[in-house]
Structure formats: C-alpha cells, structure tokens
Enzyme design. Structure first.
Site, short mmCIF file in Angstrom:
data_model
loop_
_atom_site.label_atom_id
_atom_site.label_comp_id
_atom_site.label_asym_id
_atom_site.label_seq_id
_atom_site.Cartn_x
_atom_site.Cartn_y
_atom_site.Cartn_z
N GLU A 1 7.79 -3.32 11.05
CA GLU A 1 6.46 -3.88 11.28
C GLU A 1 6.47 -4.58 12.63
OE1 GLU A 1 5.18 -6.47 8.09
OE2 GLU A 1 5.93 -5.09 6.55
N GLU B 1 10.65 -6.89 1.82
CA GLU B 1 10.66 -8.34 1.67
C GLU B 1 11.11 -8.78 0.28
OE1 GLU B 1 7.56 -9.88 5.00
OE2 GLU B 1 6.65 -9.01 3.21
#
Length: 1029
Positions: free
Chosen positions: A539, A463
């Site tokens: 994820e 991220e």
C-alpha cells in the site's frame, strides 16, 4: 459431527458454533476449482452457460431478528407471517434492516474472542424452488453460496444441512439426500457476528447477508471432483509443458478415462487421455482417484497483462463405453513467475508493478458486485496504465479472476485474515487455537483460485501482526504451490513469511523508525545488509480526498532502482454509500451517517475514483506517472526526441505519436508518426519544424501517444502517454504600450477612489483593502480583496484529529493553534499618490490573532492609463508560526462566469506536488467543472503555474496559481458533506503566489515534502488585473 436428525433450532442455538474457533464448518464440501459440469465439450469450450448450474439469485423471503434466540422454532419449516421480500444477493443493511458500520481498526464489537455480543443481528432467509426430475433420479445436487457474511446455518426441507463461516469463500453443501419432487424449501440463518469476525477486521463497511451468488450444481454419480493446471516453461520460453491433475469421485471411476484437449482460438493444439491412478506416491502406494497428464507445447503464446494470451483446456470424463459423463474446462495462460537476483520476474523479465488496492464496493449495492461494475473497474484501471490489482483484503468474487485473466491484470490474491484491532495485532496469529480457522482461509483460497494465470502472488492476509500461524501457512503455500511467490506485510514487511519486502506507506527518502516494526525509506531498505528480496509496496500513496501529492517521486525511485518494483495505491474507489436525506434526495454517506458506532468518519473515502467510478484528479496523475512510454528531448536543433517503450512483451502495433508545437496554446505546427518499437525498445524521431516567427509567449513541444484502434479495455483514440518541453523562442521585443487617459485620484477621510473612463476603484482607508470596482456603473465585487493564508482543510491536513481526539502535530491543529483560521486585519498604513500616468495606492496591513502579529502584508496597487490594476505584494511571515497553507488573495466576484479560460497547467485540478499529469496550455472549462466534488468538502480546484486567467470580463496576468468556484473557503471548511454545500452568488476567486502541497504518502501524519512547504519568511508576487469591455 453432530447428528443431523436430532438438531433442532434450539439445539443449534445452544451449541453456539459461531463462538467456537475450532468449528468453522459442518458438512461443507471440500474446496476445489470452480465446477460447471457441462455434459458436452462444445459448450465447455465456448464457456457457455451450463445446464447443470441453476442460479437461485432473485427474491427470497426474509425476517430480521436482533438476536438468533428470538427466531421461532417453526421458521425452519415455514415462513414467519411477517416475512418480507429480500433480493439475493444483497446486504440486508442496504435493504433497510440494521445499520452498516464503517470502522477501520477498531472492532465493531467488544473484543473478547471468540465470543460475540448476545445481541447478534440475524437474518433468516427462505426460498422455495423446484428441481428438475432428472436431477433427482441420479447424480448429486449441491448448493453453492459464494459469499455469506459472517456465518450461517442451512436447512433444506426442514433438515439441517450444515454450517459455514468465512465471508469471502464459497460454502458448498450436498442436498441430494433431502431434495424431493415438486417444491423444496431452503432456510438460511445468517449471523452478523461470529468468532470469524475477529479475523475480518478490514478497513471497510461492516455489512451482512447473502451478498454473492447462490447456485445449484448437478454432478453425475461419477464426476470430476477437482482439477489443477500448471504451466512449466523452459529457460528459453519456447517450449512448455502443460501439467494437469484431476481428482475423480463417485462409483465406477476406475473404468473411466479423462480426455484432455488444449485449444487456442477454437483450434485444437493437443489432446491426450488418461485413466485414473497416479504414480506411486510413497511406501503405501498411489492415488486411485487421481490422474496426471503432461502435454508438451512448442512455441506457446505467453500470457502477460500486456498480452493476455489464453488457451482453453477441456477435460472430458468418459464412461466405460466412451460416453461423455461430464466436462470441466478452464482458461490456461502459459507464464512463469519467479524471483531471481532480487527481482520479481514474469517470463524472465522484471516486472514493474503499477498496482492498486481494490475493495468490492458499490454505492447502492454495498458489497454486491455485478459483472458490469467489475468490467468497468478493469477498463478504467487499464486505461490509466494500471497493470496489477491487490484483492484487498479478501478473495474476490470468482468472476473477477476470470476477467483479470482475459483483460490482463496481475493479481495478488489475499486471504480473508485481518486482526488490525487486536492488541497486540499478532494475538490470534500466535494462538494455536486459531490456526485451523486461519489455515482454512488460506488453503481454501488457493484451492479455489490456483488455476488463474492472472494470480502471480499469494498473500497471507493483511495487518495481523506476525506469528507462528503465518509461518506455518507460508510453508504450506511454498510446498503446495512453488510456482508463485508469497507476500505478507505483517510484522514489519520483511519477516521470513514473505518472499517480497512489501511495506505499506514507507516513504522514498525518509525513515520511520517505529518500535518493533520500523519502516525504512524504500531506497534504504533494498540496500540493507542481507536483504536480497524485491520491494513492492503493498500500500502507498493514500488517495484520501484531495491528496496523492508526491506520487511522481515514488515513480522516479521505481524507475531508477530495479529492485524497487512498484506498488499498490490505496485505494481504488471511495467507499461511500448512497443514502437519502430528509427530503428524499440521495447523497453519498460515510462513517457515522447511519448512526453507526464506532466509526471512522470519512476515512473510507480513499479512492482514485468516486463511488460511481468518475475519476478523481489523482487518477490522471497515476496514469501519467505509470505510463508505458518515456520521452527524452535529445536536441532542439534539429528537434529530436527519443521514445522508449516500457512494454516488456508487446511491440507498438497500435500506437501513433502525435506532436504539436504551440505558443501560448495556439498550435504553430503539428505532425503524426506511427510508432514501431520492439518490447523495451527505443525509437528516435526528428521533427521538421517550419521557421518560427518572433512573437509574445512561450513555445512548447507537446507529444502524446494514442491507440487508433479500440482494444477490449479502451475506445479508439485512447491517449495512453504524453510529455511536453519548453522550446527556445525567437527573441521578441514587445512594442511600447499605447498611451491613454490617466486615471484620476479623489480621496476623503474614509475612502480613496480612482476613476478611469467607465471604471472606478474604491479603497477603504480603515481596512486598507480594495473594497469595490465599478465597471459601467455596475459593482463587480461582492467582497473586498483580502489576504488569504489558509485553506479549507484537506484530509491530509486533518490527519487523525477529530472532535474527541486531537493530534497536535496535524497541520490543521497547528494552524488553529496559531490562529490562522481566526485572523483579523489591522491597517497600519494607507496612502495614495497621483502621478502623471498612474495612481499608486500603498497599504500595509498586519494579520493578527488576539493581538499577536502573524503576517505583515504590504501592497502597492498601480492603476495605469490603460485601466489596468497592477498588484505588487510582499508578505512577511512571523518566524515562530507554522508554515502557511497558502499566500495569496481572495475575492468574491459579482459576476458568475459561464466559463473559465486560462493559460497554465490543466485541464484538470493540480497542485504543486501533484501536477505531473497537467500540461501547459490554454484551457477553457465551464465554471462548474473547476470544482472537484470531493464527498468531504475541502480546498479544491487549484490550477498551478498560470500566466493568464479570464473570468468573464476579468482578466489577470502574471505568475500564480488560482481556483475559482461558487463556494467560499469558509463554507468548504464548515460543511461536512458535498450535498450540503450551497452555491453562493457570483464566484469566489483565490489567487495564490504560494500554495502548499497536498501530501499523500499517508493521511495520518504530515506528509508534504519539504520542497512543497514554504521555506522562506518573506514572499513577493506581482500580477495585473483588468476588466474588458
């Protein structure tokens, strides 16, 4: 490099290295593979403790200062008078200093890179220690800090030694020139914040200190400085070449040689020796200090997570006279990782990643991980059919990788880079001033960890958007280590900086067309034009609290589409910290409980296991969906099943299949078969059944696979897979019910009362509700039997809503806006009729909010001559309100049953979209075990598809879901922490005809699939209820 003699503490503070992205270290040694410097080969072969390494873990002296400028100048050479003991490793926030901060995206400091607040909490550590005289006479003595958060300056005997940042990789310094006989003193100034903190914005508790091991390492003058091991397999996988590169350092290495010996299970496989000097590299020549060997191996035993076959390579450095100067060693796994034909393969076979994201977390110790906890994590993972782990989102403790090598787990090793709170997220990734800092975090990780066979993928971080720095580091990785693929999710999960399409929280069938970074459905993604890469979710399945709904749907997709190669669940462990309340009682705390700001409340509670590693019910769902065996019912006459092994590399040499045929939980027949299945093979089994007699109830065939022998990660008898099917049952005609004494109705203006022998029921005319049930003169209800259309909100129901921010799309906000948590019941009709054999009570209620009708509930209660209460209930739902969380009844029972017995899905908690792991059967549990103690209290404890329920004297029959416990839905809804719940008298029973799924694709947007949301506006259900003597 600064002049170390002139660097006073005040000079260092004035220079503010911690606010300069161009300065990530001073005097730190180059990264390398872990070194042990054994002085004999046998202890290196045995991986015994090395006498050349000395742990400095223990009790240090410590002072805490709100800012580094408050440190007295004299501290560099002597302890402050008020210094206190501090365990190392530890986080100082877990020892009573400063505040742990839990935040997900928002930076815990004002965003102004590279600058950090002037108020920068600082920990000053010191330790006195002695050094072996022999270490002082010759060789080199280093100090290794395996993890310090976030940056530190180091002094030894008053002499400044250097500086380092990057919390998750070792910092190593040469102390040789300053050590002296007798007592030596270390001083370490640790800063909570540095410019590197802007690269460490992971979703975790923000804590500080020396939180990993501190070690002294003594090396000889002439030494092995680094080594690298690569295994190269031919296409047939029956021949391999072990390539080893060694770098030497120190005086006189030209007259030395290195003996490489490969061992397996204590037996020597091969041995070769080489003198320094590489082949010619370019027009300027070769490396004098390097040497390379290539050792051919026939028919190597191959490493995989299923068969973690390891060899041991020893590298002995011999002096001019053949004397052993030192020995380094490492485990070696022969395996090949590649991507071909759009598939990630290990040893030529496409992998199915059964993965989980794991942060290093301990409820008492914070980010300090001990070996027992690491081993326990791996054992639980493997017991529940996980074969992979993503080190989210930073390199882990060095021991973790060795354990993964030995137990068998595939590892994604991830660089300590996350800039989630930046706007835009890629701000630093596109800034060349930050390339050196980002580069060190990738390159040093690789240099430390590249010899581990368990690491099959490198990750550039998490991220952080996508920028030119990522592209540069991707190219470096592919050049430096062509043996492993690289993944990186930032920038949309499919940029040029990733070999794997690795989205997070992409859904199976639903597109999320976000601007710039769309998340397509995973099925669609692999079919997009020019997209040929495998897709592995970095994820997915956000396991926050009572969640994990729809997980089976992902696994249906993975097993049906070869290029959907699995993913990594978010995440492993609830990141709660142990805290004590005002009475000294310990409880698990989450964001905000320490007065930390900013904070993201309970968003740290996403684990498949509680902080103490007790399983959440969701863990069993993962175990079942990911199991390595699939079963097919081929026919029922004859009864035949097929068992397919999902193991790619190992035969079933420790698996037994047990089967039972049961009617309503009572076993009618059983048997056991030893499985003999080749990797990816199939075995067909015919089950000989005796003739089944007619009788009431359903018949089920249950099969399970167990491992009779213990393994390194599981006890003997471990259950690893299971399945069940309903079987045709012989026709059974139930005998007519015996007649008995009919019930008697009496009534007045206030109540309707029905009496049957020692039982009496009372209906309130004003409310229309059944308000009391006497048995043998004793009241058995503590509340009326009321309609129930809401649940204590799940985290997935709440989404991102909180006191200061409302998401009107969250389920809980929609329910609140409609008034579903503030309903009043108004009776429209209530009457009773006495019949010859029964009494019938009919009621009609409207459930309304501020005069607006939301639900209409019609109930027909029949009380028969057996003393059984029959409910026939129809609920009509207004067309303009949100779909309800449940439709059912709730009642507070006076009795507190010791145990609960039911015929339905169990034994663990299950919900309509999370019930793959549950099995039909008859189950008995203590009442306390029917409650799931989620740290943030929510609706919990449901058991689905129940046909019979016994609670003490109460027995209910029908087709329903239920939950029972000591806490009302209101208390669960209003309580913030589990330890604040107070047991209520009796037991609360919730009986549901419908219960909405829990969702779980993510926890910040509505994620319950349509098939688990009530699509009709009318629902009817029936059941019977009796109390046994």
């Amino acid at each position: 490099m600064p002049n170390t003699l002139s660097l006073t503490l005040s000079a260092i503070l004035a220079r503010r290295d911690w606010e300069n992205p161009g300065v990530t270290q001073w005097n730190r040694l180059e990264a390398h593979a872990p070194l042990h410097s054994w002085r004999l080969e046998q202890p290196a072969l045995d991986d015994a403790a090395s006498a050349s390494r000395r742990s400095l873990n223990g009790v240090w002296r410590f002072n805490y200062f709100p800012a580094p400028e408050q440190i007295p100048e004299a501290w560099v050479t002597e302890d402050c008078a008020d210094a206190v003991p501090m365990p190392v490793p530890s986080n100082w926030q877990m020892q009573g200093f400063d505040t742990p901060i839990y935040t997900n995206v928002t930076y815990p400091i004002p965003v102004n890179p590279p600058f950090v607040p002037q108020e920068n909490p600082t920990g000053c550590y010191s330790l006195t220690f002695d050094v072996d005289d022999a270490w002082l006479q010759s060789g080199q003595t280093r100090i290794i800090f395996d993890g310090v958060n976030s940056a530190f300056h180091l002094w030894c005997n008053g002499r400044w030694m250097g500086y380092s940042q990057d919390s998750r990789l070792p910092a190593e310094f040469n102390l040789s020139t300053v050590l002296r006989p007798g007592e030596n003193r270390l001083a370490v100034m640790v800063l909570r914040w540095c410019d590197g903190s802007y690269l460490e914005d992971q979703d975790m508790w923000r804590m500080s200190g020396i939180f990993r091991d501190v070690t002294l390492l003594h090396k000889p003058e002439t030494q092995i400085a680094d080594y690298r091991v690569v295994t190269d397999l031919n296409a047939e996988l029956d021949r391999a070449v072990l390539k080893a590169d060694v770098a030497l350092a120190g005086a006189g290495f030209a007259d030395c040689e290195v003996v490489f010996t490969l061992w397996r299970k204590g037996e020597k496989c091969a041995s070769v020796s080489r003198r320094p000097g590489s082949a010619v590299v370019d027009e300027r020549g070769s490396w004098d200090e390097r040497l390379t060997v290539a050792i051919p191996i026939d028919r190597p035993a191959l490493w995989s997570a299923e068969t973690p076959e390891l060899y041991r390579l020893t590298m002995a450095l011999l002096g001019p006279q053949g004397e052993v100067l030192e020995v380094e060693a490492c485990d070696v796994g022969f395996r090949r990782v590649d991507i071909s034909n759009g598939l990630l393969k290990l040893n030529g076979k496409p992998l199915l990643i059964r993965g989980v994201n794991r942060l290093e977390h301990h409820p008492e110790n914070g980010q300090v991980m001990d070996e027992a906890t690491m081993r326990r994590d791996i054992e639980i993972m493997k017991q529940h059919n996980f074969n992979a782990v993503r080190c989210s989102h930073y390199p882990n403790h060095p021991l973790w990788y060795r354990l993964c090598d030995r137990y068998g787990l595939y590892v994604v090793d991830e660089a300590n880079i996350e800039t989630h709170g930046m706007v835009p997220m890629s701000r630093l990734a596109d800034d060349p001033r930050w390339l050196p800092a980002m580069s060190e975090r990738v390159t040093r990780m690789v240099q430390r960890d590249r010899n581990h066979p368990s690491i099959i993928i490198w990750s550039l971080g998490n991220e952080s958007g996508h920028g030119a720095n990522h592209d540069a580091l991707y190219r470096w990785l592919k050049t430096t280590d062509p043996t492993r693929p690289v993944q990186y999710e930032g920038g949309g999960a499919n940029t040029a900086a990733t070999d794997i399409v690795c989205p997070m929280y992409a859904r199976v069938d639903w597109d999320q067309p976000f601007p710039a970074v769309p998340k397509w459905s995973i099925k669609k993604w692999i079919g997009m034009p020019d997209e040929t890469r495998p897709l592995i979710l970095c994820e997915y399945a956000h396991a926050m609290g009572n969640s994990f709904g729809g997980f089976a749907k992902y696994w249906q997709a993975f097993r049906s589409h070869p290029r959907l190669q699995g993913g990594f669940v978010w995440d492993w462990v609830d990141q709660a910290l142990t805290k004590k309340d005002e009475k000294g009682n310990a409880f698990w705390a989450y964001g905000g409980d320490f007065g930390d700001t900013p904070n993201d409340r309970q968003f740290c509670l996403n684990g498949l296991v509680f902080p103490d590693r007790t399983p959440h019910p969701a863990l069993y769902e993962a175990q079942r969906a990911q199991q390595f065996f699939t079963f097919t019912l081929v026919s029922t006459s004859p009864l035949m099943i097929e068992v397919q092994s999902g193991y790619l590399f190992r035969p079933t040499d420790n698996e037994v299949l047990s089967w039972t045929v049961a009617r309503d939980g009572k076993v009618l027949a059983s048997g056991e078969v030893t499985l003999a299945i080749a990797p990816e093979g199939v075995q067909r089994l015919e089950i000989a059944l005796p003739e089944l007699k007619a009788g009431p109830g359903e018949i089920w065939l249950n099969v399970e696979v167990r491992q009779p022998r213990a393994t390194p990660w599981s006890p003997a008898g471990h259950r690893c897979a299971w399945e069940q099917w309903p079987l045709p049952a012989p026709l059974f005609i139930a005998p007519p019910a015996s007649t008995g004494e009919p019930p008697v109705l009496t009534q007045n203006d206030r109540i309707l009362e029905v009496t049957h022998r020692q039982q009496r029921w009372q209906f309130d005319r004003a409310s229309g509700y059944l308000t009391q049930w006497w048995r043998n003169g004793v009241e058995t209800l503590l509340s009326p039997v009321t309609d129930n259309v809401s649940r204590a909100p799940l985290d997935n129901d709440i989404g991102v809503s909180e006191a200061t921010r409302i998401d009107p799309n969250a389920w809980v906000e929609r329910w609140k806006a409609a008034g579903m948590y503030d309903l009043t019941s108004r009776m429209l009709h209530c009457e009773a009729e006495q019949h010859a054999r029964e009494v019938v009570v009919t009621t009609l209620n409207v459930l309304e909010h501020r005069g607006r009708a939301l639900f209409l509930s019609r109930k027909i209660w029949r009380l028969d001559e057996q003393g059984v209460l029959h409910g026939d209930i129809q609920v009509d739902i207004a067309s303009d309100i949100p779909k309800p969380a449940r439709i059912g009844l709730s009642v507070h029972l006076a009795e507190t049953p010791e145990k609960v017995d039911w015929l339905g899905l169990g034994p663990h908690e299950n919900y309509p979209d999370r019930k793959l792991a549950a099995q039909q059967g008859r189950w008995t549990l203590p009442l306390a075990d029917m409650h799931t103690p989620y740290i943030f209290p929510t609706e919990n404890g449901l058991r689905c598809d129940t046909r019979k329920l016994v609670l003490g004297a109460h027995q209910l029959n029908g087709a329903f879901h239920f939950s029972v416990g000591r806490y009302s839905q209101q208390q669960l809804r209003e309580t913030t922490h589990h330890h604040l719940l107070r047991e209520e008298p009796g037991g609360w029973l919730n009986l549901d005809a419908f219960h909405m799924g829990v969702g779980g694709d993510d926890s910040w947007s509505p994620s319950v699939s349509p098939e688990f949301i009530l699509q009709t506006r009318q629902l009817r259900y029936t059941f019977s209820w009796q109390q046994n003597p």
